[in-house]
Motif scaffolding. Structure first.
Motif, PDB file in Angstrom:
ATOM      1  N   GLU A 110      36.833 -11.474 -30.612  1.00 41.14           N
ATOM      2  CA  GLU A 110      37.068 -10.078 -30.247  1.00 41.14           C
ATOM      3  C   GLU A 110      36.799  -9.151 -31.433  1.00 41.14           C
ATOM      4  N   ARG A 111      37.211  -9.564 -32.624  1.00 40.49           N
ATOM      5  CA  ARG A 111      36.971  -8.719 -33.797  1.00 40.49           C
ATOM      6  C   ARG A 111      35.478  -8.609 -34.108  1.00 40.49           C
ATOM      7  N   LYS A 112      34.746  -9.721 -33.945  1.00 34.97           N
ATOM      8  CA  LYS A 112      33.303  -9.657 -34.198  1.00 34.97           C
ATOM      9  C   LYS A 112      32.600  -8.811 -33.134  1.00 34.97           C
ATOM     10  N   ALA A 113      33.076  -8.891 -31.889  1.00 32.54           N
ATOM     11  CA  ALA A 113      32.503  -8.038 -30.837  1.00 32.54           C
ATOM     12  C   ALA A 113      32.729  -6.570 -31.164  1.00 32.54           C
ATOM     13  N   ASP A 114      33.911  -6.240 -31.641  1.00 31.77           N
ATOM     14  CA  ASP A 114      34.187  -4.850 -32.028  1.00 31.77           C
ATOM     15  C   ASP A 114      33.246  -4.405 -33.149  1.00 31.77           C
ATOM     16  N   ALA A 115      32.999  -5.313 -34.112  1.00 28.95           N
ATOM     17  CA  ALA A 115      32.152  -4.963 -35.248  1.00 28.95           C
ATOM     18  C   ALA A 115      30.698  -4.768 -34.835  1.00 28.95           C
ATOM     19  N   LEU A 116      30.264  -5.510 -33.812  1.00 27.86           N
ATOM     20  CA  LEU A 116      28.854  -5.461 -33.400  1.00 27.86           C
ATOM     21  C   LEU A 116      28.613  -4.633 -32.139  1.00 27.86           C
ATOM     22  N   GLU A 117      29.652  -3.993 -31.609  1.00 25.97           N
ATOM     23  CA  GLU A 117      29.474  -3.222 -30.371  1.00 25.97           C
ATOM     24  C   GLU A 117      28.378  -2.185 -30.565  1.00 25.97           C
ATOM     25  N   PRO A 118      27.322  -2.255 -29.757  1.00 20.54           N
ATOM     26  CA  PRO A 118      26.192  -1.346 -29.979  1.00 20.54           C
ATOM     27  C   PRO A 118      26.414   0.014 -29.323  1.00 20.54           C
TER      28      PRO A 118
END
Length: 401
Positions: free
Chosen positions: A222-230
């Motif tokens: 979830e944290r990586k998704a937040d960081a990479l959310e385009p």
């Protein structure tokens, strides 16, 4: 000597100095069920019950149910031990002298083609073939990186380690897989590709899930998704695919922990990204709206209280013919079979499992979920079913009835 699930529950519980009441509280499983398992009154339990016990006892589900961690064929061929040695190669560590290369490594184009071919083998379910070739592939990749040191070579080395992590996890060796993911992420960093690193985190989340580390599996994805959310108006298909895969990776452990609303929220975000991106083949995987919908079926079955009716409702929205990867199709149908069994459709569940076995005879032997469903069906059968027992035998499930 073969031991029952109850024997293993008791041994693991006593080793951890946990009472039956305490195990019941930690797992969400009733004391009566635990007592009957340990006394041998019950030979097995529902898959979600076993998952709860495995989590509370801090063991892999495969160990609790007594599934072999490798198939006989792979073990006899020594392929998995060779894979372990290739992943955990001492010569690849800093400061450790390695062997001189005996042959010239492949060039960047040849190396990339080898990785693409191995990826296709994995997704078609050819695990024996992959186990035989992957150790050499990893050695070639490390040699190619030393010789050429280009971003393209490092990219494909990361994808090769992603394959090694996936095959290790599927064959019951998440500790090897963890090491492979470490090397995947290191190669992705050398490739200077944040999206490739995102796929590494997605792989790591799956490995942690199989280790029973559900909270960590969800948190890192979830944290990586937040960081990479385009930014949606300027998002590329690859960006949306990696973002969506991370959301799926986070949803599964959320559901296992009975946070179904959170899991479905994550999957709705993933489906929105998939609708915008369209089907994407990138970073060794596929991302599409259909793939997200198959995960909605899986999530509905997860947790201590699975919802098979909701799983079948979600399955009605899945177009089976649009699932491009044979392994994805097989995994989805195993989930549907479990939902059918849990709603009382034993014949439909068996029919679907036999169909999957016919399509993927090697892959299905690695699937704990399929074996657990067959074990439940054996325990519940009212009269001897030779077809069911034949399937159980081929999956290595001991009826013990």
């Amino acid at each position: 000597m073969n031991t029952s699930i109850g024997d293993r529950v008791r041994a693991l519980r006593e080793f951890r100095d946990v009472t039956q009441d305490e195990l019941a509280r930690r797992s969400g499983v009733s004391v009566d069920t635990i007592r009957k398992l340990e006394q041998g009154v019950r030979e097995s339990a529902r898959i979600n019950t076993l998952r709860g016990l495995a989590r509370a006892l801090d063991v892999q589900l495969e160990r609790l149910v007594g599934q072999p961690t490798v198939t006989r064929r792979l073990a006899d061929d020594g392929g998995l031990l060779a894979l372990r040695d290739a992943i955990q190669d001492p010569g690849s560590l800093p400061g450790v002298p390695g062997e001189d290369d005996l042959e010239d490594p492949p060039g960047p184009a040849e190396w990339a083609q080898q990785v693409r071919a191995s990826t296709a083998t994995y997704w078609s379910g050819g695990y024996s073939e992959l186990a035989a070739t992957l150790p050499g592939l990893l050695r070639d990749g490390r040699a190619a990186a030393r010789r050429h040191d280009s971003e393209s070579v490092w990219t494909h080395l990361a994808l090769a380690y992603q394959l090694a992590a996936s095959l290790s996890t599927q064959s019951g060796h998440p500790d090897w897989a963890y090491t492979a993911v470490e090397k995947q992420l290191a190669a992705a960093a050398r490739a200077s590709d944040p999206l490739l690193e995102g796929m590494g985190v997605s792989t790591l989340s799956w490995v942690l899930l199989r280790q029973g580390r559900w909270e960590q599996a969800r948190d890192i994805a979830e944290r990586k998704a937040d960081a990479l959310e385009p930014p949606r108006r300027r998002a590329t298909p690859d960006q949306l695919a990696v973002y969506g895969n991370l959301l799926i990776a986070a949803a599964t452990p959320a559901a296992r922990a009975d946070h179904h609303d959170d899991a479905m929220r994550l999957l709705r975000l993933a489906e929105s990204a998939a609708v915008q991106s369209g089907p994407v083949h990138a970073y060794g995987t596929v991302f599409s709206a259909t793939d997200v919908r198959t995960q909605q079926v899986n999530v509905a079955l997860a947790g201590t209280e699975g919802r098979p009716d909701a799983a079948l409702t979600a399955a009605a929205a899945v177009d089976l013919g649009s699932i491009s990867r044979p392994v994805h199709s097989a995994s989805y149908r195993v989930d549907v079979a479990q939902a059918r069994y849990q709603t009382g459709d034993n014949a439909g569940a068996l029919e679907l499992l036999l169909e999957v076995e016919a399509d993927q005879p090697e892959w299905i032997r690695f699937q704990t979920g399929a074996a657990a469903t067959v074990r439940e069906m054996l325990e519940a059968e009212r009269r001897r079913n030779s077809t069911l027992r034949g399937l159980a035998s081929r999956l290595g499930v001991d009826p013990a009835l």
